[in-house]
Motif scaffolding. Structure first.
Motif, PDB file in Angstrom:
ATOM      1  N   UNK A   3       0.869  -1.186   0.000  1.00 56.42           N
ATOM      2  CA  UNK A   3       0.000   0.000   0.000  1.00 56.42           C
ATOM      3  C   UNK A   3       0.911   1.244   0.000  1.00 56.42           C
ATOM      4  N   UNK A   4       0.797   2.072  -1.041  1.00 53.24           N
ATOM      5  CA  UNK A   4       1.798   3.140  -1.205  1.00 53.24           C
ATOM      6  C   UNK A   4       1.195   4.460  -1.635  1.00 53.24           C
ATOM      7  N   UNK A   5       1.875   5.531  -1.232  1.00 58.70           N
ATOM      8  CA  UNK A   5       1.628   6.856  -1.789  1.00 58.70           C
ATOM      9  C   UNK A   5       2.843   7.222  -2.635  1.00 58.70           C
ATOM     10  N   UNK A   6       2.572   7.579  -3.896  1.00 64.26           N
ATOM     11  CA  UNK A   6       3.658   7.864  -4.847  1.00 64.26           C
ATOM     12  C   UNK A   6       3.719   9.360  -5.094  1.00 64.26           C
ATOM     13  N   UNK A   7       4.936   9.850  -5.288  1.00 62.27           N
ATOM     14  CA  UNK A   7       5.135  11.279  -5.514  1.00 62.27           C
ATOM     15  C   UNK A   7       6.150  11.464  -6.636  1.00 62.27           C
ATOM     16  N   UNK A   8       5.822  12.327  -7.593  1.00 64.70           N
ATOM     17  CA  UNK A   8       6.774  12.636  -8.677  1.00 64.70           C
ATOM     18  C   UNK A   8       6.721  14.134  -8.929  1.00 64.70           C
TER      19      UNK A   8
ATOM     20  N   UNK B  36      -4.531   0.286  -8.212  1.00 67.81           N
ATOM     21  CA  UNK B  36      -5.799  -0.445  -8.325  1.00 67.81           C
ATOM     22  C   UNK B  36      -5.754  -1.741  -7.513  1.00 67.81           C
ATOM     23  N   UNK B  37      -4.570  -2.334  -7.371  1.00 70.14           N
ATOM     24  CA  UNK B  37      -4.473  -3.600  -6.634  1.00 70.14           C
ATOM     25  C   UNK B  37      -4.382  -3.410  -5.128  1.00 70.14           C
ATOM     26  N   UNK B  38      -3.577  -2.408  -4.712  1.00 72.36           N
ATOM     27  CA  UNK B  38      -3.304  -2.324  -3.264  1.00 72.36           C
ATOM     28  C   UNK B  38      -3.809  -1.039  -2.629  1.00 72.36           C
ATOM     29  N   UNK B  39      -4.361  -0.109  -3.416  1.00 72.16           N
ATOM     30  CA  UNK B  39      -4.822   1.176  -2.870  1.00 72.16           C
ATOM     31  C   UNK B  39      -3.681   2.180  -2.829  1.00 72.16           C
ATOM     32  N   UNK B  40      -3.961   3.331  -2.188  1.00 76.51           N
ATOM     33  CA  UNK B  40      -2.959   4.392  -2.149  1.00 76.51           C
ATOM     34  C   UNK B  40      -3.297   5.489  -3.143  1.00 76.51           C
ATOM     35  N   UNK B  41      -2.308   6.236  -3.562  1.00 74.37           N
ATOM     36  CA  UNK B  41      -2.539   7.352  -4.489  1.00 74.37           C
ATOM     37  C   UNK B  41      -1.204   7.786  -5.076  1.00 74.37           C
TER      38      UNK B  41
END
Ligand SMILES: C[S@@+](CC[C@H](N)C(=O)[O-])C[C@H]1O[C@@H](n2cnc3c(N)ncnc32)[C@H](O)[C@@H]1O
Length: 436
Positions: free
Chosen positions: A204-209, A285-290
């Motif tokens: 479960x992750x939050x991604x930042x770019x 879509x698989x593990x949630x997050x944003x």
């Protein structure tokens, strides 16, 4: 036959270019035309196998493991080639930290999450976010957080470690491993470094770019009476040690990326961006997050945006390769298209709107009230102006988010059109939700 491209005509479509601190006329001088090790490498390559695509040129110049611009340079900040929002004001990273906490709460306060940053530069943005996480420790208590940095640059990863890690705990290094470095943040959070997003664990992750997608290699195409032709880079037959743009004599495979109904006469496509967005979408879509993506860009409308920066000035992209940054505007329309099936997208919205919605004015006031040092106050006000002023970074930079469909639509994808829309809490920063 390879047809030379008239470069200055293409440049005219970018009247005013912004990266970092200064505006430019767009008439950048082609000074400093020296033979760099990268130029020698590229000329050898072109002599052996023929002209190269703009994408291959960008990839070699920026990330070649031996000579790439990003691999061995610290190019950020006043003394470098450009400056970015996190380097301008601490408020920028703090508000992004709040955004992630807000999404974590809205999604049900998972017991653990990974914060994954793509292209973290000097580590300043993650550092500001971690400070917010510490300040809001009571909210995040019992949440198991880990940091994952995707970075190709040896030099910048060392600077990130200096910025972020506790120096008393030695770094673990293993150049052969997918996790090439490990450390622990000053607040005790584990940090891992990778070269590719694919190598980051799929939790479960939050991604930042932030200012990451604009450095990914683009293919460039020009419409001709014979159809789309890709722009390549060749050695100038008139001047030794000089490169020039040429058009391919026939169609090339990358043409498949151009939409059938494309109306522009010059387009840039970035397949690497598509691959990364698809990977992010699959994971979310698989593990949630944003995912939160911030960059300068357009919604599928601009043409020639490929440009170089050196010493806070525009730089001719073909001159002294390896000594200047190369970049192209992000096509958010393309990113949205790559994501749509698997996740919902929000934005792009302008930086000034996003930051205002996130409460930048309140945060500025708190910091101004706390400071009685006039130079600090002036710095805060100048930073605010740089981030928010529409003539500076306020309009040019955009925010774009990927979220699980359920986050925006509740369970609407299982409902028919007659049923009422289920309530979902608004997404911080994006005042107008786009119901897709
Ligand atoms: C323009 S800088 C932005 C740095 C930082 N995000 C900021 O806003 O200050 C681009 C960053 O992406 C990294 N980078 C460039 N190409 C990359 C790639 N293919 N994979 C991972 N990182 C990359 C660079 O080394 C650098 O850290």
């Amino acid at each position: 036959m390879w047809v030379p491209v008239r470069r200055c005509a293409a440049r005219v479509v970018i009247p005013c270019i912004w990266r970092g601190k200064y505006f430019s006329s767009g008439n950048e001088p082609a000074e400093n035309n020296r033979v760099t090790p990268m130029l020698r490498h590229l000329m050898y390559k072109i002599k052996s196998t023929g002209p190269i695509t703009v994408a291959e040129y960008m990839k070699e110049v920026l990330t070649n493991p031996a000579k790439g611009y990003y691999v061995h340079h610290d190019m950020l900040g006043e003394k470098g080639d450009f400056i970015t929002s996190p380097e301008i004001s601490q408020i920028f990273g703090e508000l992004i930290g709040i955004w992630f906490i807000s999404e974590w709460i809205a999604a049900g306060k998972s017991a653990a999450f990974q914060l994954v940053e793509l292209g973290p530069g000097r580590g300043t943005l993650t550092g500001d976010i971690l400070r917010v996480f510490s300040q809001l420790g009571s909210v995040l208590k019992n949440c198991d957080i880990s940091i994952h940095l995707v970075e190709v640059s040896q030099k910048l990863s060392e600077i990130q470690a200096l910025t972020l890690t506790e120096e008393k705990i030695p770094l673990e290094r293993n150049a052969e491993s997918l996790v090439y470095m490990k450390g622990v943040s000053k607040s005790g959070i584990p940090i891992s470094w990778y070269r590719n997003l694919q190598d980051v664990p799929k939790g479960y992750s939050f991604y930042l770019a932030h200012e990451f997608f604009d450095v990914l290699p683009v293919h460039k195409f020009q419409k001709t009476p014979q159809g789309w032709r890709e722009v390549f880079i060749d050695i100038d037959p008139q001047v030794s040690d000089k490169l020039r743009f040429v058009l391919a004599p026939c169609a090339t495979p990358a043409e498949a990326f151009i939409q059938h109904d494309e109306t522009r006469d010059h387009v840039e496509v970035c397949p690497d961006a598509g691959v990364i967005i698809q990977e992010l979408s699959q994971r979310i879509s698989l593990t949630g997050g944003a995912a939160l993506i911030a960059d300068y860009g357009h919604d599928g409308t601009k043409t020639d945006t490929f440009r170089g920066f050196c010493g806070h000035r525009l730089h001719d992209v073909l001159t002294a390769p390896g000594t200047a940054d190369l970049t192209a505007d992000v096509d958010f329309h393309y990113l949205r298209r790559m994501a749509e099936e698997k996740v919902a997208s929000l934005g792009p919205i302008e930086q000034q709107t996003f930051l205002k919605n996130m409460g930048i004015d309140v945060r500025l006031k708190v910091l101004l009230d706390k400071s009685d040092d006039p130079s600090m106050r002036q710095q805060l006000l100048q930073g605010y102006d740089m981030l928010m002023n529409p003539k500076k970074m306020g309009e040019r930079f955009n925010f774009f988010a990927l979220l699980p469909h359920q986050r925006l639509h509740g369970r609407s994808h299982q409902m028919n059109a007659q049923q009422s829309r289920p309530s979902a809490s608004p997404v911080a920063g994006f005042d107008e939700l786009t119901w897709r």
